[in-house]
Design a protein around this motif. Structure first.
Motif, PDB file in Angstrom:
ATOM      1  N   HIS A 127       0.830  -1.206   0.000  1.00 52.77           N
ATOM      2  CA  HIS A 127       0.000   0.000   0.000  1.00 52.77           C
ATOM      3  C   HIS A 127       0.867   1.260   0.000  1.00 52.77           C
ATOM      4  CE1 HIS A 127      -2.543   3.187   1.823  1.00 52.77           C
ATOM      5  NE2 HIS A 127      -3.457   2.655   1.041  1.00 52.77           N
ATOM      6  N   HIS A 128       1.948   1.225   0.759  1.00 48.76           N
ATOM      7  CA  HIS A 128       2.868   2.358   0.837  1.00 48.76           C
ATOM      8  C   HIS A 128       3.462   2.662  -0.545  1.00 48.76           C
ATOM      9  CE1 HIS A 128       5.829   4.958   2.865  1.00 48.76           C
ATOM     10  NE2 HIS A 128       6.695   4.474   1.992  1.00 48.76           N
ATOM     11  N   LEU A 129       3.961   1.640  -1.215  1.00 46.73           N
ATOM     12  CA  LEU A 129       4.554   1.841  -2.539  1.00 46.73           C
ATOM     13  C   LEU A 129       3.523   2.350  -3.539  1.00 46.73           C
ATOM     14  CD1 LEU A 129       6.812  -1.354  -2.850  1.00 46.73           C
ATOM     15  CD2 LEU A 129       7.520   0.967  -2.226  1.00 46.73           C
ATOM     16  N   TYR A 130       2.310   1.799  -3.474  1.00 48.08           N
ATOM     17  CA  TYR A 130       1.255   2.224  -4.397  1.00 48.08           C
ATOM     18  C   TYR A 130       0.944   3.709  -4.200  1.00 48.08           C
ATOM     19  CZ  TYR A 130      -3.157   2.423  -6.921  1.00 48.08           C
ATOM     20  OH  TYR A 130      -4.160   2.772  -7.809  1.00 48.08           O
ATOM     21  N   THR A 131       0.829   4.136  -2.952  1.00 46.49           N
ATOM     22  CA  THR A 131       0.504   5.533  -2.665  1.00 46.49           C
ATOM     23  C   THR A 131       1.598   6.460  -3.172  1.00 46.49           C
ATOM     24  OG1 THR A 131      -0.743   4.881  -0.689  1.00 46.49           O
ATOM     25  CG2 THR A 131      -0.080   7.184  -0.845  1.00 46.49           C
ATOM     26  N   GLU A 132       2.841   6.095  -2.937  1.00 45.86           N
ATOM     27  CA  GLU A 132       3.935   6.938  -3.411  1.00 45.86           C
ATOM     28  C   GLU A 132       3.978   6.986  -4.931  1.00 45.86           C
ATOM     29  OE1 GLU A 132       7.088   6.668   0.314  1.00 45.86           O
ATOM     30  OE2 GLU A 132       7.432   5.421  -1.458  1.00 45.86           O
ATOM     31  N   ASN A 133       3.821   5.829  -5.567  1.00 47.78           N
ATOM     32  CA  ASN A 133       3.908   5.773  -7.028  1.00 47.78           C
ATOM     33  C   ASN A 133       2.796   6.561  -7.711  1.00 47.78           C
ATOM     34  OD1 ASN A 133       6.182   4.137  -7.001  1.00 47.78           O
ATOM     35  ND2 ASN A 133       5.024   2.232  -7.200  1.00 47.78           N
ATOM     36  N   HIS A 134       1.586   6.457  -7.173  1.00 51.93           N
ATOM     37  CA  HIS A 134       0.420   7.000  -7.873  1.00 51.93           C
ATOM     38  C   HIS A 134      -0.057   8.355  -7.366  1.00 51.93           C
ATOM     39  CE1 HIS A 134      -0.317   3.383 -10.307  1.00 51.93           C
ATOM     40  NE2 HIS A 134       0.137   2.722  -9.254  1.00 51.93           N
ATOM     41  N   ARG A 135       0.378   8.752  -6.176  1.00 53.46           N
ATOM     42  CA  ARG A 135      -0.085  10.032  -5.641  1.00 53.46           C
ATOM     43  C   ARG A 135       1.047  11.017  -5.370  1.00 53.46           C
ATOM     44  NH1 ARG A 135      -4.559   9.248  -1.028  1.00 53.46           N
ATOM     45  NH2 ARG A 135      -4.617  11.506  -1.389  1.00 53.46           N
ATOM     46  N   ILE A 136       2.136  10.531  -4.776  1.00 54.20           N
ATOM     47  CA  ILE A 136       3.177  11.457  -4.351  1.00 54.20           C
ATOM     48  C   ILE A 136       4.199  11.752  -5.451  1.00 54.20           C
ATOM     49  CG2 ILE A 136       5.029  11.861  -2.698  1.00 54.20           C
ATOM     50  CD1 ILE A 136       2.094  12.050  -1.629  1.00 54.20           C
ATOM     51  N   PHE A 137       4.688  10.745  -6.134  1.00 54.83           N
ATOM     52  CA  PHE A 137       5.682  10.998  -7.176  1.00 54.83           C
ATOM     53  C   PHE A 137       5.132  11.893  -8.288  1.00 54.83           C
ATOM     54  CE2 PHE A 137       8.467   6.998  -6.243  1.00 54.83           C
ATOM     55  CZ  PHE A 137       8.791   7.538  -5.013  1.00 54.83           C
ATOM     56  N   PRO A 138       3.875  11.685  -8.733  1.00 53.33           N
ATOM     57  CA  PRO A 138       3.324  12.627  -9.723  1.00 53.33           C
ATOM     58  C   PRO A 138       3.264  14.064  -9.185  1.00 53.33           C
ATOM     59  CG  PRO A 138       2.042  10.614  -9.722  1.00 53.33           C
ATOM     60  CD  PRO A 138       2.972  10.532  -8.553  1.00 53.33           C
ATOM     61  N   LEU A 139       2.950  14.215  -7.889  1.00 52.19           N
ATOM     62  CA  LEU A 139       2.929  15.558  -7.289  1.00 52.19           C
ATOM     63  C   LEU A 139       4.316  16.185  -7.263  1.00 52.19           C
ATOM     64  CD1 LEU A 139       0.549  15.574  -4.168  1.00 52.19           C
ATOM     65  CD2 LEU A 139       0.431  17.027  -6.202  1.00 52.19           C
ATOM     66  N   LEU A 140       5.317  15.376  -6.976  1.00 58.29           N
ATOM     67  CA  LEU A 140       6.688  15.888  -6.990  1.00 58.29           C
ATOM     68  C   LEU A 140       7.051  16.397  -8.380  1.00 58.29           C
ATOM     69  CD1 LEU A 140       8.495  13.176  -4.819  1.00 58.29           C
ATOM     70  CD2 LEU A 140       8.433  15.628  -4.319  1.00 58.29           C
ATOM     71  N   GLU A 141       6.636  15.661  -9.408  1.00 57.76           N
ATOM     72  CA  GLU A 141       6.968  16.056 -10.773  1.00 57.76           C
ATOM     73  C   GLU A 141       6.281  17.352 -11.178  1.00 57.76           C
ATOM     74  OE1 GLU A 141       7.433  13.085 -13.918  1.00 57.76           O
ATOM     75  OE2 GLU A 141       6.832  11.567 -12.468  1.00 57.76           O
ATOM     76  N   THR A 142       5.048  17.560 -10.708  1.00 52.43           N
ATOM     77  CA  THR A 142       4.310  18.757 -11.106  1.00 52.43           C
ATOM     78  C   THR A 142       4.578  19.952 -10.185  1.00 52.43           C
ATOM     79  OG1 THR A 142       2.366  18.009  -9.836  1.00 52.43           O
ATOM     80  CG2 THR A 142       2.450  17.438 -12.183  1.00 52.43           C
ATOM     81  N   SER A 143       5.015  19.698  -8.962  1.00 54.31           N
ATOM     82  CA  SER A 143       5.191  20.783  -7.994  1.00 54.31           C
ATOM     83  C   SER A 143       6.620  21.305  -7.926  1.00 54.31           C
ATOM     84  CB  SER A 143       4.774  20.318  -6.594  1.00 54.31           C
ATOM     85  OG  SER A 143       3.428  19.899  -6.574  1.00 54.31           O
ATOM     86  N   LEU A 144       7.587  20.462  -8.271  1.00 59.64           N
ATOM     87  CA  LEU A 144       8.994  20.865  -8.189  1.00 59.64           C
ATOM     88  C   LEU A 144       9.649  20.744  -9.558  1.00 59.64           C
ATOM     89  CD1 LEU A 144      10.012  18.990  -4.894  1.00 59.64           C
ATOM     90  CD2 LEU A 144       9.236  21.342  -5.125  1.00 59.64           C
ATOM     91  N   PRO A 145      10.282  21.796 -10.054  1.00 63.48           N
ATOM     92  CA  PRO A 145      10.974  21.714 -11.343  1.00 63.48           C
ATOM     93  C   PRO A 145      12.101  20.685 -11.307  1.00 63.48           C
ATOM     94  CG  PRO A 145      10.786  23.996 -10.586  1.00 63.48           C
ATOM     95  CD  PRO A 145      10.394  23.123  -9.438  1.00 63.48           C
ATOM     96  N   VAL A 146      12.406  20.119 -12.469  1.00 56.70           N
ATOM     97  CA  VAL A 146      13.483  19.138 -12.559  1.00 56.70           C
ATOM     98  C   VAL A 146      14.795  19.727 -12.050  1.00 56.70           C
ATOM     99  CG1 VAL A 146      14.905  17.791 -14.156  1.00 56.70           C
ATOM    100  CG2 VAL A 146      12.421  17.852 -14.449  1.00 56.70           C
ATOM    101  N   THR A 147      15.062  20.978 -12.409  1.00 55.88           N
ATOM    102  CA  THR A 147      16.324  21.594 -11.973  1.00 55.88           C
ATOM    103  C   THR A 147      16.410  21.687 -10.455  1.00 55.88           C
ATOM    104  OG1 THR A 147      15.249  23.750 -12.288  1.00 55.88           O
ATOM    105  CG2 THR A 147      16.656  22.934 -14.078  1.00 55.88           C
ATOM    106  N   GLU A 148      15.277  21.974  -9.812  1.00 56.92           N
ATOM    107  CA  GLU A 148      15.281  22.045  -8.349  1.00 56.92           C
ATOM    108  C   GLU A 148      15.513  20.672  -7.737  1.00 56.92           C
ATOM    109  OE1 GLU A 148      12.431  23.482  -4.612  1.00 56.92           O
ATOM    110  OE2 GLU A 148      11.849  23.907  -6.684  1.00 56.92           O
ATOM    111  N   LEU A 149      14.877  19.649  -8.294  1.00 55.52           N
ATOM    112  CA  LEU A 149      15.072  18.288  -7.796  1.00 55.52           C
ATOM    113  C   LEU A 149      16.521  17.847  -7.970  1.00 55.52           C
ATOM    114  CD1 LEU A 149      11.801  16.634  -9.155  1.00 55.52           C
ATOM    115  CD2 LEU A 149      12.413  16.890  -6.747  1.00 55.52           C
ATOM    116  N   GLU A 150      17.113  18.203  -9.110  1.00 60.60           N
ATOM    117  CA  GLU A 150      18.493  17.798  -9.375  1.00 60.60           C
ATOM    118  C   GLU A 150      19.473  18.499  -8.435  1.00 60.60           C
ATOM    119  OE1 GLU A 150      19.240  15.380 -11.135  1.00 60.60           O
ATOM    120  OE2 GLU A 150      17.874  15.166 -12.825  1.00 60.60           O
TER     121      GLU A 150
END
Length: 207
Positions: A127-150
């Protein structure tokens, strides 16, 4: 373009899911009142607890802190996931001890307390992996620019070993050479191993 840190986290999740599938197959053997491979179970619990604790979870915790700043609506869910990191560690370490003790007892069936804890560990992890994969990682991609993540200071290097780590390579060889990822119990085998891709050996032709 996906940030390299997210690619690494996704790769870790894929590996964890493959190992959890093998873990679930071993637990099914125990449910069938047969003796599971306790040495394999020990290695699975150890890796699924130790490796995330060394690199994966600390990195996620820092990413979650930054995401909570940018996307306050996600804060409550992120706090739940961080707490689940702690619970995964506690359950996993307890299960390491339990299955090691069972391995020392010759031909001992898994007791119900250990089986229930192991199933709770697996369900929480899935359940933990599913939540991160489908809810949190997409939010990270849309909320934080790639340059900031890098450019983020994550307190860990992407050069930290994952699939190339000695502990994973030992576990991989144990599963691949023993074909233990196929075991289902009651003499049955799965169609393939989710980790190494092994398939059941064809039965010899009858004369």
């Amino acid at each position: 373009m996906k940030a390299s840190i997210l690619e690494r986290l996704h790769a870790d999740h894929y590996r964890y899911e493959a190992l959890l599938c093998i873990l679930d197959r071993q637990l099914h053997i125990a449910v069938c009142q047969e003796i599971p491979d306790y040495r394999l179970l020990y290695q699975l619990f150890h890796y699924l607890t130790e490796q995330p604790g060394e690199w994966h979870h600390p990195v996620e915790d820092r990413l979650f802190d930054r995401l909570a700043e940018r996307h306050p609506e996600s804060r409550e869910l992120l706090e739940v996931l961080i707490e689940e990191h702690r619970r995964i560690d506690i359950y996993g370490r307890e299960l390491e001890v339990k299955v090691r003790n069972l391995d020392e007892e010759s031909e001992a069936e898994m007791d119900l307390t250990t089986l229930n804890l192991a199933r709770a560990f697996s369900e929480l992890y899935h359940h933990h992996l599913y939540t991160e994969n489908h809810r949190i990682f997409p939010l990270l991609e849309t909320s934080l620019p790639v340059t900031e993540l890098e450019d983020m200071d994550l307190g860990a290097s992407l050069k930290a070993p994952a699939e190339g780590s000695p502990s994973f390579q030992r576990l991989y060889r144990q599963i691949a050479e023993g074909r233990t990822g196929l075991q289902l119990g009651r003499g049955e085998q799965a169609d393939f191993c989710p980790l190494c891709g092994a398939k059941p050996q064809a039965a010899p032709p009858t004369s």
